[in-house]
Design an enzyme around this catalytic site. Structure first.
Site, mmCIF file in Angstrom:
data_model
loop_
_atom_site.group_PDB
_atom_site.id
_atom_site.type_symbol
_atom_site.label_atom_id
_atom_site.label_comp_id
_atom_site.label_asym_id
_atom_site.label_seq_id
_atom_site.Cartn_x
_atom_site.Cartn_y
_atom_site.Cartn_z
ATOM 1 N N SER A 136 38.547 39.467 32.298
ATOM 2 C CA SER A 136 39.663 38.797 32.987
ATOM 3 C C SER A 136 39.883 39.356 34.385
ATOM 4 C CB SER A 136 40.946 38.971 32.164
ATOM 5 O OG SER A 136 41.141 40.340 31.840
ATOM 6 N N LYS A 189 32.903 50.208 29.397
ATOM 7 C CA LYS A 189 32.095 49.186 30.073
ATOM 8 C C LYS A 189 32.086 49.410 31.580
ATOM 9 C CE LYS A 189 35.801 46.716 31.642
ATOM 10 N NZ LYS A 189 36.114 46.258 33.008
ATOM 11 N N VAL A 277 40.867 51.447 43.230
ATOM 12 C CA VAL A 277 40.477 52.457 42.254
ATOM 13 C C VAL A 277 39.273 51.962 41.464
ATOM 14 C CG1 VAL A 277 41.176 53.717 40.186
ATOM 15 C CG2 VAL A 277 42.784 53.435 42.080
#
Length: 341
Positions: A136, A189, A277
């Site tokens: 998403s 991931k 980040v």
């Protein structure tokens, strides 16, 4: 209609504020940066972090953390993972018993090896802590492109409440009790995505990307199951689904940072260029420590750490991955008995 507070006005917090307001909820967004609050209140667009997404006039912005929590039916934590614990500490005095807090960031704390929900529960023990995760990217959610996520919670009641609150014709939400698996998939991931980006930066092709994704999910699942996650989670949206989008998407900051490293930049130079980040850099050391703690082989994670923190060349790291000892793909699959005699 629910009253919702969102902690964090970055790309994801901004996209979620747009989504929940479209769903009819009353949304207040908190940012620690007073200048950011003033800019968003005036411009109704985060031009540096989510350009092109116009925010509804009814969204309220504040830099008073109390205003984002008190009286809210649920609160979304959308701050970058390195700031989850410190933000939770600021929130604690204002969170009521049983108030739902939904974490949407992804990461593992390097010093404690705790997931983000575990950090929040430690700092705010009175809260009902849940997670929302999946493939998403904020850039697509903010444009109303069809997206699917998973709401993970301790109880089915909380998960279904959040499912109803977030779900729309462009944002489909599933439920799951496996918070541990959801968070590990979402955190690990990012490390594999750094490897995928490095391979892209080196000029490797789709075969390499496919290998990193499939062997990457094997590493994630091995560790995740050992830590108490469920194998079904790692084959679903918050495992394989999130890994695919993060390794392949032009929106992925982790893939982009890896790409720049593959092109010759240092880790710090790549992070400075991305200007957001890069969660995988913060999770990489924790992932390696977890692999040692739980005695799980994670060769891709090992090589990413070597490139990021030990000065190893990306090309040499890929070579070592290719030349490891020969193995079976799935050691649990039996051979025909006659052929083994």
């Amino acid at each position: 209609m629910a009253k919702v507070g969102i902690m964090g006005a970055g790309s994801w917090g901004t996209a979620i504020s747009w989504l929940l307001t479209n769903n009819g909820h009353d949304v207040t967004v908190w940012s620690i940066d007073a200048k950011e609050v003033e800019m968003l209140s005036r411009e109704r667009e985060h031009k540096s972090k989510l350009p092109g997404v116009k925010l509804q006039d009814k969204i309220q912005f504040t830099n008073e953390i109390r205003e984002g929590i008190e009286g809210k039916d649920f609160v979304v934590l959308a701050v970058p993972s390195p700031f989850t614990r410190s933000t939770a500490q600021k929130m604690r005095p204002y969170v009521k018993e049983g108030q739902i807090l939904v974490n949407v960031a992804k990461g593992i704390e390097e010093t404690t090896l705790m997931t983000l929900s575990e950090q929040i529960e430690e700092e705010i023990p009175q809260a009902d802590v849940a997670v929302l995760s999946g493939p998403s990217h904020a850039e697509e959610v903010g444009k109303g492109l069809p997206t699917t996520c998973v709401a993970g919670a301790r109880t089915k009641k909380t998960a279904e409440y959040l499912q109803k609150a977030f779900m729309s014709e462009v944002f489909r939400v599933y439920t799951s009790p496996d918070i541990k698996g959801i968070e590990l998939g979402g955190s690990l991931k990012n490390v594999i995505a750094l490897a995928a980006g490095i391979a892209d930066g080196l000029g490797y092709g789709d075969n390499t990307k496919a290998a990193l994704i499939t062997r990457g999910i094997a590493e994630i699942a091995r560790l995740g199951v050992k830590m108490g996650g469920k194998i079904e989670t790692f084959t679903g949206l918050t495992g394989m689904g999130d890994l695919i989008v993060t390794c392949a998407s032009v929106h992925s900051r982790n893939r982009k940072a890896g790409y720049l490293i593959g092109k010759g930049m240092s880790m710090q130079e790549a992070m400075d260029e991305v200007k957001m980040v890069v969660e995988g850099v913060y999770s990489a050391k924790a992932a390696k420590q977890l692999s040692v703690k739980y005695q799980v082989s994670m060769p891709i994670v090992d090589q990413v750490n070597a490139v990021l923190f030990e000065g190893k060349s990306p090309a040499e790291a890929v070579k070592e991955l290719m030349l490891r000892d020969r193995k079976e793909e799935h050691s649990a699959l039996p051979w025909d008995e006659e052929e083994t005699k």
